[in-house]
Write a protein that holds these residues in place. Structure first.
Motif, PDB file in Angstrom:
ATOM      1  N   ARG A 127     -29.029  -8.569 -17.020  1.00  0.00           N
ATOM      2  CA  ARG A 127     -27.991  -9.407 -17.853  1.00  0.00           C
ATOM      3  C   ARG A 127     -27.763  -8.507 -19.149  1.00  0.00           C
ATOM      4  O   ARG A 127     -28.509  -7.684 -19.590  1.00  0.00           O
ATOM      5  CB  ARG A 127     -28.618 -10.713 -18.343  1.00  0.00           C
ATOM      6  CG  ARG A 127     -28.261 -11.822 -17.161  1.00  0.00           C
ATOM      7  CD  ARG A 127     -26.641 -12.225 -16.790  1.00  0.00           C
ATOM      8  NE  ARG A 127     -26.298 -13.334 -16.325  1.00  0.00           N
ATOM      9  CZ  ARG A 127     -26.627 -13.265 -15.043  1.00  0.00           C
ATOM     10  NH1 ARG A 127     -27.063 -12.394 -14.151  1.00  0.00           N
ATOM     11  NH2 ARG A 127     -26.464 -14.640 -14.197  1.00  0.00           N
ATOM     12  N   ARG A 128     -26.737  -8.603 -19.784  1.00  0.00           N
ATOM     13  CA  ARG A 128     -26.100  -7.908 -21.054  1.00  0.00           C
ATOM     14  C   ARG A 128     -26.689  -8.769 -22.114  1.00  0.00           C
ATOM     15  O   ARG A 128     -26.490 -10.252 -22.200  1.00  0.00           O
ATOM     16  CB  ARG A 128     -24.834  -7.634 -21.146  1.00  0.00           C
ATOM     17  CG  ARG A 128     -24.428  -6.264 -20.111  1.00  0.00           C
ATOM     18  CD  ARG A 128     -22.943  -5.900 -20.628  1.00  0.00           C
ATOM     19  NE  ARG A 128     -22.653  -4.686 -19.593  1.00  0.00           N
ATOM     20  CZ  ARG A 128     -23.139  -3.290 -19.788  1.00  0.00           C
ATOM     21  NH1 ARG A 128     -23.812  -3.045 -20.851  1.00  0.00           N
ATOM     22  NH2 ARG A 128     -22.547  -2.607 -18.950  1.00  0.00           N
ATOM     23  N   ASN A 129     -27.179  -8.165 -23.009  1.00  0.00           N
ATOM     24  CA  ASN A 129     -27.991  -9.063 -24.447  1.00  0.00           C
ATOM     25  C   ASN A 129     -26.816  -9.000 -25.235  1.00  0.00           C
ATOM     26  O   ASN A 129     -25.590  -8.629 -24.989  1.00  0.00           O
ATOM     27  CB  ASN A 129     -28.812  -8.523 -24.772  1.00  0.00           C
ATOM     28  CG  ASN A 129     -28.914  -7.103 -25.727  1.00  0.00           C
ATOM     29  OD1 ASN A 129     -27.810  -6.448 -25.860  1.00  0.00           O
ATOM     30  ND2 ASN A 129     -30.027  -6.339 -25.914  1.00  0.00           N
ATOM     31  N   ALA A 130     -27.123  -9.452 -26.603  1.00  0.00           N
ATOM     32  CA  ALA A 130     -25.945  -9.804 -27.485  1.00  0.00           C
ATOM     33  C   ALA A 130     -25.529  -8.556 -28.242  1.00  0.00           C
ATOM     34  O   ALA A 130     -24.342  -8.483 -28.861  1.00  0.00           O
ATOM     35  CB  ALA A 130     -26.629 -10.643 -28.774  1.00  0.00           C
ATOM     36  N   ALA A 131     -26.504  -7.431 -27.913  1.00  0.00           N
ATOM     37  CA  ALA A 131     -25.843  -6.162 -28.306  1.00  0.00           C
ATOM     38  C   ALA A 131     -25.035  -5.284 -27.324  1.00  0.00           C
ATOM     39  O   ALA A 131     -24.873  -4.079 -27.342  1.00  0.00           O
ATOM     40  CB  ALA A 131     -26.927  -5.463 -29.069  1.00  0.00           C
ATOM     41  N   GLY A 132     -24.914  -5.955 -26.302  1.00  0.00           N
ATOM     42  CA  GLY A 132     -24.166  -5.314 -25.125  1.00  0.00           C
ATOM     43  C   GLY A 132     -25.062  -4.382 -24.315  1.00  0.00           C
ATOM     44  O   GLY A 132     -24.357  -3.601 -23.326  1.00  0.00           O
ATOM     45  N   LYS A 133     -26.435  -4.538 -24.540  1.00  0.00           N
ATOM     46  CA  LYS A 133     -27.278  -3.567 -23.850  1.00  0.00           C
ATOM     47  C   LYS A 133     -27.898  -4.242 -22.580  1.00  0.00           C
ATOM     48  O   LYS A 133     -28.146  -5.598 -22.641  1.00  0.00           O
ATOM     49  CB  LYS A 133     -28.424  -3.243 -24.741  1.00  0.00           C
ATOM     50  CG  LYS A 133     -29.579  -2.379 -23.913  1.00  0.00           C
ATOM     51  CD  LYS A 133     -30.644  -1.864 -24.794  1.00  0.00           C
ATOM     52  CE  LYS A 133     -31.947  -1.380 -24.107  1.00  0.00           C
ATOM     53  NZ  LYS A 133     -32.972  -1.287 -24.860  1.00  0.00           N
ATOM     54  N   ASP A 134     -28.180  -3.680 -21.423  1.00  0.00           N
ATOM     55  CA  ASP A 134     -28.466  -4.375 -20.063  1.00  0.00           C
ATOM     56  C   ASP A 134     -30.092  -4.458 -20.487  1.00  0.00           C
ATOM     57  O   ASP A 134     -30.679  -3.493 -20.801  1.00  0.00           O
ATOM     58  CB  ASP A 134     -28.285  -3.308 -18.938  1.00  0.00           C
ATOM     59  CG  ASP A 134     -27.084  -3.761 -18.130  1.00  0.00           C
ATOM     60  OD1 ASP A 134     -26.661  -4.658 -18.396  1.00  0.00           O
ATOM     61  OD2 ASP A 134     -26.562  -2.768 -17.298  1.00  0.00           O
ATOM     62  N   VAL A 135     -30.497  -5.540 -19.848  1.00  0.00           N
ATOM     63  CA  VAL A 135     -31.862  -6.212 -20.066  1.00  0.00           C
ATOM     64  C   VAL A 135     -32.280  -6.429 -18.577  1.00  0.00           C
ATOM     65  O   VAL A 135     -31.621  -7.324 -17.769  1.00  0.00           O
ATOM     66  CB  VAL A 135     -31.826  -7.341 -20.894  1.00  0.00           C
ATOM     67  CG1 VAL A 135     -33.528  -7.770 -20.759  1.00  0.00           C
ATOM     68  CG2 VAL A 135     -31.851  -7.098 -22.252  1.00  0.00           C
ATOM     69  N   LEU A 136     -33.478  -5.813 -18.152  1.00  0.00           N
ATOM     70  CA  LEU A 136     -34.151  -5.925 -16.705  1.00  0.00           C
ATOM     71  C   LEU A 136     -34.816  -7.347 -16.598  1.00  0.00           C
ATOM     72  O   LEU A 136     -35.447  -7.648 -17.392  1.00  0.00           O
ATOM     73  CB  LEU A 136     -35.101  -4.870 -16.362  1.00  0.00           C
ATOM     74  CG  LEU A 136     -35.565  -4.978 -15.196  1.00  0.00           C
ATOM     75  CD1 LEU A 136     -34.884  -5.133 -13.986  1.00  0.00           C
ATOM     76  CD2 LEU A 136     -36.749  -3.880 -14.941  1.00  0.00           C
ATOM     77  N   ILE A 137     -34.356  -8.196 -15.633  1.00  0.00           N
ATOM     78  CA  ILE A 137     -35.135  -9.225 -15.382  1.00  0.00           C
ATOM     79  C   ILE A 137     -35.924  -9.213 -14.296  1.00  0.00           C
ATOM     80  O   ILE A 137     -35.261  -8.912 -13.192  1.00  0.00           O
ATOM     81  CB  ILE A 137     -34.368 -10.735 -15.479  1.00  0.00           C
ATOM     82  CG1 ILE A 137     -33.309 -10.741 -16.671  1.00  0.00           C
ATOM     83  CG2 ILE A 137     -35.038 -11.937 -15.303  1.00  0.00           C
ATOM     84  CD1 ILE A 137     -32.070 -11.719 -16.621  1.00  0.00           C
ATOM     85  N   ALA A 138     -37.183  -9.829 -14.090  1.00  0.00           N
ATOM     86  CA  ALA A 138     -38.037  -9.763 -12.801  1.00  0.00           C
ATOM     87  C   ALA A 138     -38.709 -10.924 -12.425  1.00  0.00           C
ATOM     88  O   ALA A 138     -39.216 -11.703 -13.682  1.00  0.00           O
ATOM     89  CB  ALA A 138     -39.004  -8.673 -13.019  1.00  0.00           C
ATOM     90  N   GLU A 153     -27.233  -9.008  -8.869  1.00  0.00           N
ATOM     91  CA  GLU A 153     -26.824  -9.542 -10.227  1.00  0.00           C
ATOM     92  C   GLU A 153     -27.851 -10.393 -10.974  1.00  0.00           C
ATOM     93  O   GLU A 153     -27.723 -10.030 -12.193  1.00  0.00           O
ATOM     94  CB  GLU A 153     -25.650 -10.277  -9.914  1.00  0.00           C
ATOM     95  CG  GLU A 153     -24.348  -9.378  -9.588  1.00  0.00           C
ATOM     96  CD  GLU A 153     -23.070 -10.371  -9.413  1.00  0.00           C
ATOM     97  OE1 GLU A 153     -23.190 -11.531  -9.595  1.00  0.00           O
ATOM     98  OE2 GLU A 153     -22.094  -9.916  -8.770  1.00  0.00           O
ATOM     99  N   LYS A 154     -28.740 -10.984 -10.128  1.00  0.00           N
ATOM    100  CA  LYS A 154     -29.834 -11.717 -11.044  1.00  0.00           C
ATOM    101  C   LYS A 154     -30.770 -10.921 -11.875  1.00  0.00           C
ATOM    102  O   LYS A 154     -31.417 -11.148 -13.033  1.00  0.00           O
ATOM    103  CB  LYS A 154     -30.426 -12.444  -9.996  1.00  0.00           C
ATOM    104  CG  LYS A 154     -29.842 -13.802  -9.519  1.00  0.00           C
ATOM    105  CD  LYS A 154     -30.688 -14.714  -8.643  1.00  0.00           C
ATOM    106  CE  LYS A 154     -30.149 -15.993  -8.451  1.00  0.00           C
ATOM    107  NZ  LYS A 154     -30.994 -16.845  -7.630  1.00  0.00           N
TER     108      LYS A 154
END
Length: 501
Positions: free
Chosen positions: A248-259, A244-245
């Motif tokens: 995250r979904r951004n302000a436009a509802g799109k998934d953003v990969l975090i590494a 889950e870490k």
């Protein structure tokens, strides 16, 4: 995906989206963060630049379109930095072929002049989207963003840096103007997508993961629309691929990969962009002893002139330890806070000191039972800190405790118990006695905290009574010599407790 023998290398790989795979071009972004001068393997046997080079070279040999990025704090934490001031780290960044980097807070540890020279010695361009450095030694050495043409695509790189206030000593970041990270990131990412026509925006950050209430990677995602990938640092978080870490979904509802890879070079992060499907996968590759047989002797030869000085410090025994504890353990914190109280009393003409205060982040290595060496102490406490003695009012001391409740960054030499009402400390006991807001207390700490580091603003209001003229780790060696049998004994007592009213 790249063509390494992933079972042999122990790769953890997870596809970020569930879109169908089509065989086409891939862009492979390798990344590190918070390697902290860990040139050799760390005490846990992980990491080491020679091993990391094995992985980097293998991936480059397998994939035609690669990038190698560092997300800050490549320096400070071992005697390589203490003795050589960044020369070794710059040499290794160049030797491993890093192509882009950003500043962490510890890059500032030797001041702006030194940092300017360090950046000039690194081949990789340094990106700083939310710093303005006009009129400083860094002017002309940082770029707001970079556009990278690769595999028929264009990647926009931005660098989001930490607020120096409360994290970097004022005198070591003179002239750096910090801009709101969300506004800077959004404006630049929008420009890259809409004016420059890039295909992907990658934010390289050194603000941390879940660093409440401060700006962090999660808040950056939630406040953005045009960032696709975040390569993070600062909080030493191991972001497990597919967890889950990791998105995250951004302000436009799109998934953003975090590494983020953790710290000390224990892992190499790898992000793969499938340019046909616009899907992302993240991986963590352990950097460990299984790679030793493939190490390039040439990199060891380049390190040899520096290793002699580092190894010589490890041959000077100053005492012995009965503590066997990992970094961050309460027993090591207790040892350091006890020293700070002892040193404060010595500086204060052997007059009583009510409390010693140490910052947890100033302790950088584990402590092992057995011989304690000069080099070991210098690596455990590598910073250019000095012990100072302050006079505080009881209310200011309560405010110190209040700050620590919100973000527990410091430890104490004596038992402190606080009562919290509506999120604030309303009363406290020190060594079992109620703290009187009107009374005066004598506290010893390090100058980093006394100057407001780790957000300890209440300590800046204290009156300075005395200060050491030596770096703290040298005073620690004297302290060990004062102990019976020069032996550090363990104390497991947890000295700070908070209860809601």
């Amino acid at each position: 995906m790249f063509k390494l023998n992933i079972s042999a290398l122990g790769v953890c790989a997870v596809l970020f989206t569930t879109s169908p795979r089509v065989h086409g071009e891939h862009i492979v972004i390798m990344h590190t963060n918070d390697t902290h001068s860990q040139i050799d393997p760390a005490a846990d046997g992980k990491g080491g630049v020679a091993r990391r080079k094995v992985l980097i070279d293998s991936i480059r040999a397998a994939e035609p379109h690669t990038l190698l990025i560092d997300a800050g704090d490549a320096v400070q934490g071992s005697n390589y930095f203490t003795l050589y001031g960044g020369e070794v780290e710059a040499l290794m960044l160049n030797e491993l072929g890093y192509e882009y980097a950003i500043l962490g807070n510890h890059e500032f540890d030797n001041g702006m002049e030194s940092l300017g020279k360090y950046i000039s010695s690194v081949n990789a361009p340094y990106i700083a989207t939310n710093y303005i450095v006009t009129g400083t030694p860094l002017e002309g050495k940082l770029t707001r963003y970079r556009i990278v043409p690769i595999a028929g695509k264009r990647i926009g790189l931005i660098g989001i840096n930490i607020d120096p206030k409360g994290m970097i000593a004022d005198e070591k970041s003179v002239g750096v103007v910090y801009q709101d990270p969300f506004k800077a990131a959004n404006a630049t990412a929008w420009h890259l997508k809409n004016n420059e026509g890039v295909d992907y925006v990658v934010a390289i950050t050194h603000i941390g993961y879940e660093v409440n209430p401060l700006p962090d990677d999660i808040k950056l995602v939630e406040n953005s629309e045009d960032i696709d990938i975040i390569i993070g640092g600062h909080s030493h978080t191991v972001v497990e691929p597919g967890s889950e870490k990791s998105h995250r979904r951004n302000a436009a509802g799109k998934d953003v990969l975090i590494a983020q890879t953790g710290s000390t070079g224990a892992n190499l992060g790898v992000i793969t962009i499938d340019t046909d499907n616009n899907t992302f996968s993240s991986q963590l590759i352990p950097v460990d002893s299984r790679l030793d047989g493939r190490v390039d002797d040439s990199i060891l030869a380049k390190l040899e002139p520096y290793r002699h000085g580092v190894d010589s410090l490890k041959s000077i025994v100053v005492g012995k330890s009965r503590i066997e504890a990992p970094r961050g353990d309460e027993r090591i914190l207790n040892f350091v806070t006890d020293f700070i109280e002892w040193e404060g009393k010595r500086l204060n003409g052997n007059k009583a000191v009510d409390l010693g205060i140490a910052n947890r982040g100033g302790i950088r290595t584990p402590m092992n039972s057995g011989p304690i060496t000069r080099g070991g102490i210098m690596e455990m406490l590598p910073f250019d800190n000095r012990v100072v003695v302050l006079e505080l009012t009881g209310q200011q001391l309560l405010d110190v405790f209040d700050t620590n409740v919100k973000a527990p960054r410091v430890g104490f030499s004596r038992p402190v118990a606080v009562v919290v009402e509506n999120g604030h400390v309303t009363r406290a006991t020190l060594n079992g006695v109620a703290v009187d807001p009107e009374k005066t207390y004598v506290v010893s700490t390090v100058d980093y905290l006394a100057n407001g580091g780790d957000y300890m603003t209440p300590l800046t209001l204290g009156k300075v009574l005395n200060s050491s003229d030596r770096i703290m780790n040298l005073d620690v060696i004297d302290y060990i010599g004062s102990l019976k049998g020069k032996t550090v004994k363990e104390n497991k007592t947890r000295r700070f407790s908070a209860a809601d009213n």
